[in-house]
Design a protein around this motif. Sequence first.
Motif, short mmCIF file in Angstrom:
data_model
loop_
_atom_site.label_atom_id
_atom_site.label_comp_id
_atom_site.label_asym_id
_atom_site.label_seq_id
_atom_site.Cartn_x
_atom_site.Cartn_y
_atom_site.Cartn_z
N ARG A 49 0.83 -1.21 0.00
CA ARG A 49 0.00 0.00 0.00
C ARG A 49 0.86 1.25 0.00
O ARG A 49 0.74 2.07 0.90
CB ARG A 49 -0.86 0.04 1.26
N PRO A 50 1.71 1.44 -0.99
CA PRO A 50 2.53 2.65 -0.97
C PRO A 50 1.63 3.88 -1.05
O PRO A 50 0.64 3.88 -1.77
CB PRO A 50 3.42 2.52 -2.20
N PRO A 51 1.95 4.93 -0.28
CA PRO A 51 1.14 6.15 -0.32
C PRO A 51 1.17 6.78 -1.72
O PRO A 51 2.13 6.60 -2.46
CB PRO A 51 1.78 7.07 0.71
N SER A 52 0.11 7.51 -2.04
CA SER A 52 0.01 8.14 -3.36
C SER A 52 1.04 9.26 -3.53
O SER A 52 1.36 9.64 -4.64
CB SER A 52 -1.40 8.69 -3.57
N ARG A 53 1.54 9.78 -2.42
CA ARG A 53 2.60 10.79 -2.46
C ARG A 53 3.52 10.56 -1.27
O ARG A 53 3.16 9.87 -0.33
CB ARG A 53 2.02 12.20 -2.42
N ALA A 54 4.70 11.13 -1.33
CA ALA A 54 5.66 10.96 -0.24
C ALA A 54 5.13 11.65 1.02
O ALA A 54 4.57 12.74 0.96
CB ALA A 54 7.01 11.55 -0.63
N LEU A 55 5.28 10.97 2.14
CA LEU A 55 4.87 11.56 3.42
C LEU A 55 5.90 12.59 3.87
O LEU A 55 7.10 12.42 3.65
CB LEU A 55 4.76 10.46 4.49
#
Length: 189
Positions: free
Chosen positions: A61-67
């Motif tokens: 589940r990689p985030p849609s953008r960098a945290l």
Amino acid sequence: MTIEAWRITGQSQIDSYVGRWVELAVLLVNELSVAWAHGRPVEPPADPRAALEEAFTRQGRPPSRALTGADTDRLAHVAADLHAAFAGDVATLNETLVRHGAVPNLHGDPSVLAFHAPGADLVDAWAADAATALAMVIGVGQGRRLRSCEAEGCELVFMDVTRNASRRFCGLSCQNRAKASAYRARRRA
């Protein structure tokens, strides 16, 4: 309703939408809000942002953008609130729903049901969707399925999906530790 008793066995069926957001709640709590896991103290990661992104990647589940660091700090507060829900604290869960603007709506193309405003930032969106999923599980009488590990020295949480909701431990290592401890206690007595 997204959770209903299956007609033959009475086993609850959790749809993929609710299950997906409950899994996110479990991941956030276990990565950011526990002090003990598997009988050992958990050291806070040196880089919580990188640790969280690695946990998302492990679960596919990689985030849609960098945290950002600010996202990670806010997610740590969300995780603490969600952790309380696994202990049955619905008041804190309700406050989380309000604080992050949980409101059902359809957005996107094709339209997708979500529980965050279309313009919500990543943290508010995740918090609203995860808190709503936990509220839905509790609201249909399945709150006992949101569990904390019963092993001594472990605060990890999980969603019990067994047929009779009898799972007590986060995994085999904690189950084995608890059984070995009980065996040693019986031998001493």
